[in-house]
Structure formats: C-alpha cells, structure tokens
Design a protein around this motif. Structure first.
Motif, PDB file in Angstrom:
ATOM      1  N   SER A  34       0.809  -1.223   0.000  1.00  0.00           N
ATOM      2  CA  SER A  34       0.000   0.000   0.000  1.00  0.00           C
ATOM      3  C   SER A  34       0.844   1.276   0.000  1.00  0.00           C
ATOM      4  O   SER A  34       0.300   2.365  -0.124  1.00  0.00           O
ATOM      5  N   TRP A  35       2.145   1.129   0.155  1.00  0.00           N
ATOM      6  CA  TRP A  35       3.040   2.284   0.179  1.00  0.00           C
ATOM      7  C   TRP A  35       3.427   2.641  -1.247  1.00  0.00           C
ATOM      8  O   TRP A  35       3.565   1.783  -2.104  1.00  0.00           O
ATOM      9  N   GLU A  36       3.609   3.933  -1.504  1.00  0.00           N
ATOM     10  CA  GLU A  36       4.004   4.372  -2.841  1.00  0.00           C
ATOM     11  C   GLU A  36       5.336   5.125  -2.787  1.00  0.00           C
ATOM     12  O   GLU A  36       5.625   5.837  -1.842  1.00  0.00           O
ATOM     13  N   SER A  37       6.104   4.950  -3.819  1.00  0.00           N
ATOM     14  CA  SER A  37       7.432   5.537  -3.908  1.00  0.00           C
ATOM     15  C   SER A  37       7.368   6.937  -4.511  1.00  0.00           C
ATOM     16  O   SER A  37       6.633   7.163  -5.481  1.00  0.00           O
ATOM     17  N   ILE A  38       8.124   7.867  -3.914  1.00  0.00           N
ATOM     18  CA  ILE A  38       8.235   9.212  -4.477  1.00  0.00           C
ATOM     19  C   ILE A  38       9.682   9.680  -4.335  1.00  0.00           C
ATOM     20  O   ILE A  38      10.456   9.109  -3.568  1.00  0.00           O
ATOM     21  N   GLU A  39      10.024  10.710  -5.056  1.00  0.00           N
ATOM     22  CA  GLU A  39      11.299  11.382  -4.882  1.00  0.00           C
ATOM     23  C   GLU A  39      11.025  12.712  -4.205  1.00  0.00           C
ATOM     24  O   GLU A  39      10.069  13.410  -4.549  1.00  0.00           O
ATOM     25  N   ALA A  40      11.859  13.046  -3.214  1.00  0.00           N
ATOM     26  CA  ALA A  40      11.672  14.290  -2.472  1.00  0.00           C
ATOM     27  C   ALA A  40      13.024  14.756  -1.947  1.00  0.00           C
ATOM     28  O   ALA A  40      13.990  13.984  -1.908  1.00  0.00           O
ATOM     29  N   LEU A  41      13.069  15.998  -1.522  1.00  0.00           N
ATOM     30  CA  LEU A  41      14.307  16.563  -0.993  1.00  0.00           C
ATOM     31  C   LEU A  41      14.682  15.962   0.355  1.00  0.00           C
ATOM     32  O   LEU A  41      15.853  15.746   0.654  1.00  0.00           O
ATOM     33  N   ASP A  42      13.669  15.714   1.213  1.00  0.00           N
ATOM     34  CA  ASP A  42      13.874  15.190   2.557  1.00  0.00           C
ATOM     35  C   ASP A  42      12.530  14.695   3.088  1.00  0.00           C
ATOM     36  O   ASP A  42      11.527  14.728   2.373  1.00  0.00           O
ATOM     37  N   LEU A  43      12.525  14.221   4.327  1.00  0.00           N
ATOM     38  CA  LEU A  43      11.274  13.712   4.900  1.00  0.00           C
ATOM     39  C   LEU A  43      10.182  14.770   4.944  1.00  0.00           C
ATOM     40  O   LEU A  43       9.006  14.475   4.730  1.00  0.00           O
ATOM     41  N   TYR A  44      10.553  16.000   5.247  1.00  0.00           N
ATOM     42  CA  TYR A  44       9.561  17.080   5.306  1.00  0.00           C
ATOM     43  C   TYR A  44       8.920  17.289   3.935  1.00  0.00           C
ATOM     44  O   TYR A  44       7.704  17.422   3.815  1.00  0.00           O
ATOM     45  N   ASP A  45       9.746  17.326   2.902  1.00  0.00           N
ATOM     46  CA  ASP A  45       9.227  17.515   1.550  1.00  0.00           C
ATOM     47  C   ASP A  45       8.343  16.323   1.154  1.00  0.00           C
ATOM     48  O   ASP A  45       7.274  16.505   0.564  1.00  0.00           O
TER      49      ASP A  45
END
Length: 87
Positions: A34-45
């Motif tokens: 159920s989890w989806e992968s994303i790209e982000a700068l950090d956990l906050y983003d």
C-alpha cells in the motif's frame, strides 16, 4: 533525488526513508504493497507531497499536521532534513 515511501489514507500520511523501507522488506512483504514511492528533498518535503495527495484523494477527511502551513519542525522535530536526506 532521494527516494521516500508514503502511505496515504483517510487517517493520515505516513513517511519512510527509502533505504529504511526497503531494508524492512517493504518491497517484498504484503504490508508494503500500500506504500508508494516518491522522490523528495527530505522527509519534510515527502510529507508535504503526501499531504497534498491525501487532500486530493480524500477531500472530506480531517486536517492533518502540516496542512495548515505550520513549520514541520514544530510537529516533527526528529525528522531534521540533514538526517533524512540520505538515499
């Protein structure tokens, strides 16, 4: 850009650093489906992206921490960007 995983549902937004999620077996175990992968700068983003997706998917759900523009350090200080940006 670092990879993160999000679990988004009506109850909230849950965020994990990609390497940690993968080391837990999230790619192979049923709980990880159920989890989806994303790209982000950090956990906050990553969380902010998840908050936006949650509002789109569940427009009538309750508001969650961070949705009203409060700084993430105020509700999630342990997720400092420098500690969470490791790929």
């Amino acid at each position: 850009m670092p990879r993160f995983y999000l679990l988004i549902n009506e109850a909230g937004v849950y965020t994990k650093v990609g390497a940690y999620f993968e080391s837990q077996g999230g790619l192979e175990q049923p709980w990880g489906q159920s989890w989806e992968s994303i790209e982000a700068l950090d956990l906050y983003d990553a969380r902010n992206q998840g908050i936006k997706l949650r509002r789109e998917r569940f427009p009538n759900c309750h508001r969650t921490l961070g949705e009203d523009g409060e700084p993430p350090e105020s509700y999630w200080p342990e997720a400092k960007p420098e500690a969470s940006s490791t790929p």
